[in-house]
Design a protein around this motif. Structure first.
Motif, PDB file in Angstrom:
ATOM      1  N   THR A  13       2.435   0.812   9.769  1.00  0.00           N
ATOM      2  CA  THR A  13       2.960   1.285  11.049  1.00  0.00           C
ATOM      3  C   THR A  13       1.835   1.942  11.844  1.00  0.00           C
ATOM      4  O   THR A  13       1.679   1.711  13.052  1.00  0.00           O
ATOM      5  CB  THR A  13       4.110   2.294  10.821  1.00  0.00           C
ATOM      6  OG1 THR A  13       4.998   1.753   9.847  1.00  0.00           O
ATOM      7  CG2 THR A  13       4.869   2.558  12.098  1.00  0.00           C
ATOM      8  N   THR A  73      12.535  -8.376  12.915  1.00  0.00           N
ATOM      9  CA  THR A  73      11.430  -7.732  12.218  1.00  0.00           C
ATOM     10  C   THR A  73      11.904  -6.427  11.616  1.00  0.00           C
ATOM     11  O   THR A  73      13.035  -5.984  11.839  1.00  0.00           O
ATOM     12  CB  THR A  73      10.267  -7.453  13.213  1.00  0.00           C
ATOM     13  OG1 THR A  73       9.151  -6.887  12.499  1.00  0.00           O
ATOM     14  CG2 THR A  73      10.680  -6.468  14.319  1.00  0.00           C
ATOM     15  N   ASP A  98       1.465  -8.467  14.107  1.00  0.00           N
ATOM     16  CA  ASP A  98       2.063  -7.759  12.971  1.00  0.00           C
ATOM     17  C   ASP A  98       1.992  -8.705  11.784  1.00  0.00           C
ATOM     18  O   ASP A  98       2.822  -9.595  11.612  1.00  0.00           O
ATOM     19  CB  ASP A  98       3.506  -7.359  13.277  1.00  0.00           C
ATOM     20  CG  ASP A  98       4.118  -6.532  12.153  1.00  0.00           C
ATOM     21  OD1 ASP A  98       3.646  -6.655  10.995  1.00  0.00           O
ATOM     22  OD2 ASP A  98       5.078  -5.774  12.413  1.00  0.00           O
ATOM     23  N   ALA A 110       1.932  -7.668   8.618  1.00  0.00           N
ATOM     24  CA  ALA A 110       2.288  -6.838   7.464  1.00  0.00           C
ATOM     25  C   ALA A 110       2.722  -7.668   6.259  1.00  0.00           C
ATOM     26  O   ALA A 110       2.556  -7.257   5.111  1.00  0.00           O
ATOM     27  CB  ALA A 110       3.402  -5.862   7.854  1.00  0.00           C
ATOM     28  N   SER A 131       0.007  -4.376   6.304  1.00  0.00           N
ATOM     29  CA  SER A 131       0.544  -3.263   5.511  1.00  0.00           C
ATOM     30  C   SER A 131       0.154  -3.455   4.052  1.00  0.00           C
ATOM     31  O   SER A 131       0.083  -4.581   3.559  1.00  0.00           O
ATOM     32  CB  SER A 131       2.071  -3.240   5.621  1.00  0.00           C
ATOM     33  OG  SER A 131       2.613  -2.357   4.652  1.00  0.00           O
ATOM     34  N   GLY A 134      -0.478   2.009   2.670  1.00  0.00           N
ATOM     35  CA  GLY A 134      -1.782   1.716   3.239  1.00  0.00           C
ATOM     36  C   GLY A 134      -1.661   0.690   4.336  1.00  0.00           C
ATOM     37  O   GLY A 134      -0.617   0.057   4.491  1.00  0.00           O
TER      38      GLY A 134
HETATM   39  C1  LIG Z   1       6.149  -3.386   6.063  1.00  0.00           C
HETATM   40  C2  LIG Z   1       6.142  -3.761   7.490  1.00  0.00           C
HETATM   41  C3  LIG Z   1       5.602  -2.928   8.480  1.00  0.00           C
HETATM   42  C4  LIG Z   1       5.180  -1.498   8.242  1.00  0.00           C
HETATM   43  O1  LIG Z   1       4.298  -1.282   7.246  1.00  0.00           O
HETATM   44  P1  LIG Z   1       4.280   0.150   6.487  1.00  0.00           P
HETATM   45  O2  LIG Z   1       3.040   0.045   5.672  1.00  0.00           O
HETATM   46  O3  LIG Z   1       5.525   0.229   5.681  1.00  0.00           O
HETATM   47  O4  LIG Z   1       4.194   1.206   7.514  1.00  0.00           O
HETATM   48  C5  LIG Z   1       5.541  -3.393   9.781  1.00  0.00           C
HETATM   49  N1  LIG Z   1       6.010  -4.600  10.106  1.00  0.00           N
HETATM   50  C6  LIG Z   1       6.556  -5.431   9.205  1.00  0.00           C
HETATM   51  C7  LIG Z   1       7.046  -6.764   9.636  1.00  0.00           C
HETATM   52  C8  LIG Z   1       6.657  -5.036   7.874  1.00  0.00           C
HETATM   53  O5  LIG Z   1       7.216  -5.853   6.981  1.00  0.00           O
END
Ligand SMILES: *Cc1c(COP(=O)(O)O)cnc(C)c1O
Length: 369
Positions: free
Chosen positions: A55, A79, A151, A153, A174, A186
């Motif tokens: 985040t 999301t 994003d 992550a 992420s 992290g």
């Molecule tokens: C996990 C995730 C995040 C945030 O990551 P954190 O490390 O938990 O803060 C943002 N976007 C998506 C799509 C995620 O799956």
């Protein structure tokens, strides 16, 4: 029990964590630098800036790109809420483009429809481990002079048109405990832009370039060497981890593609899917059970599942009526949110486990129809 996600750490992780502990220096230091270098090599990014979570990666990327109050950021409604919260954190306004049914990611055409004079950035989410249509999204961003923040992550190592997630624009990854690569908590920001990388490094460390010389109002967004030591060894075996995820996904698809009322996920042509999640869509009439019933029947058989995500991200009371949230119509995302269910696909599963998942889903379908 077959869990929806699981992690195991090999002896290399234990050794490296111990090395950091014994060094007496556990905050950000050489291990974070090694993680940044190693991840940059993995995905082909020039710069990697590690931060304390995913985040933060998103919020720092937006802030470093100069995005703030008055600016609109076009993102996906399908999301995790972190995507929205990061936009709100920098004071910008979130707009939502509808998604495509085949990749669960924003459609470039619906992004383009929302572009106006206030638009500052496009923020696609590479959901479940597959890239959004980045060639088309990059073209939209370029044509309208918009920043492109990804994003990623869930998409470490995913590619489209031979280029990795996080290398089309500013990449935000992420390292949360359930992600494909993890340090517990992290995040990693990737960019090929030298100046942006420099600004991110200063922003991460209280705006400080040299000791007690503050160049901007910053934050404490640092990752620790302890956390970096947990993640670093996973990068060396990441290709084999993804290979196992891919084999598991293929086996699930072989076993499930002919089940009526169930749509299996696809790796689209030209894209390398890293299978963070394997998500099916349930048509309750044809399948003979709704997704809640399927989830319960899987639980009874010792199989975990997950709903990512049960509603579109802004559809919660806490976001209703906020000036910074524009509730654009997103009928496809709403429909997907009501029908999706993710099945275990992680690298800790072998063929027997996957066959159990397939059999349990088929039994549920057969038992009702
Ligand atoms: C996990 C995730 C995040 C945030 O990551 P954190 O490390 O938990 O803060 C943002 N976007 C998506 C799509 C995620 O799956």
């Amino acid at each position: 029990m077959i869990p929806i996600s699981s992690i195991s750490f090999d002896s290399r992780v234990e050794e490296l964590v111990l090395e950091v502990l014994r060094s007496g220096m556990i905050a950000q230091g050489p291990m974070v630098a090694r993680l940044e270098e190693s991840f940059g090599e993995l995905i082909g990014a020039k710069h990697v800036v590690a931060v304390n979570n995913g985040t933060t990666a998103l919020a720092a990327a937006l802030e470093a790109l100069g995005i703030g109050p008055g600016d609109e950021v076009i993102t996906s409604p399908f999301t995790f809420v972190a995507t929205i919260n990061a936009i709100l954190q920098v004071g910008a306004t979130a707009r939502f483009a509808d998604v495509a049914v085949d990749d669960f990611c924003v459609r470039p055409a619906s992004v383009e429809q929302l572009v106006n004079g206030r638009t500052a950035a496009v923020l696609p989410v590479h959901l479940y481990g597959q890239c959004a249509d980045m060639p088309a999204l990059a073209a939209v961003a370029e044509q309208h002079g918009l920043a492109l923040v990804e994003d990623a992550a869930q998409a470490h190592g995913a590619t489209i048109a031979g280029r990795a997630a996080g290398t089309w624009g500013t990449g935000c990854f992420s390292l949360y405990a359930t992600k494909n690569l993890t340090s517990g908590e992290g995040g990693l920001i990737t960019t090929n832009d030298d100046e942006l990388a420099d600004r991110l490094r200063v922003l991460r460390n209280q705006g400080m370039r040299e000791r007690y010389v503050y160049e901007m109002v910053g934050h404490n967004y640092r990752l620790t060497d302890l956390q970096a030591a947990v993640c670093l060894p996973q990068i060396a075996r990441y290709e084999s981890n993804v290979g196992q995820r891919q084999r598991n996904a293929d086996r699930l698809t072989d076993g499930l593609r002919d089940v009526p009322g169930l749509t299996v996920p696809e790796a689209l042509p030209g894209r390398r899917h890293v299978w963070h999640q394997y998500t099916v869509l349930i048509d309750p009439i044809e399948f003979g059970a709704d997704r809640g019933e399927l989830a319960r029947s899987l639980t009874e058989r010792g199989i975990g599942s997950g709903i990512y995500y049960p509603r579109v991200a802004f559809d919660y009371d806490c976001y209703a009526g906020l000036d910074q949230i524009v509730e654009d119509p997103v009928p496809i995302a709403e429909q997907l949110a009501s029908r999706c269910l993710s099945l275990p696909v992680h690298a800790g599963l072998d063929d027997d486990a996957i066959d159990r998942v397939v059999a349990a889903v088929r039994e549920c379908a057969g038992g009702r129809s």
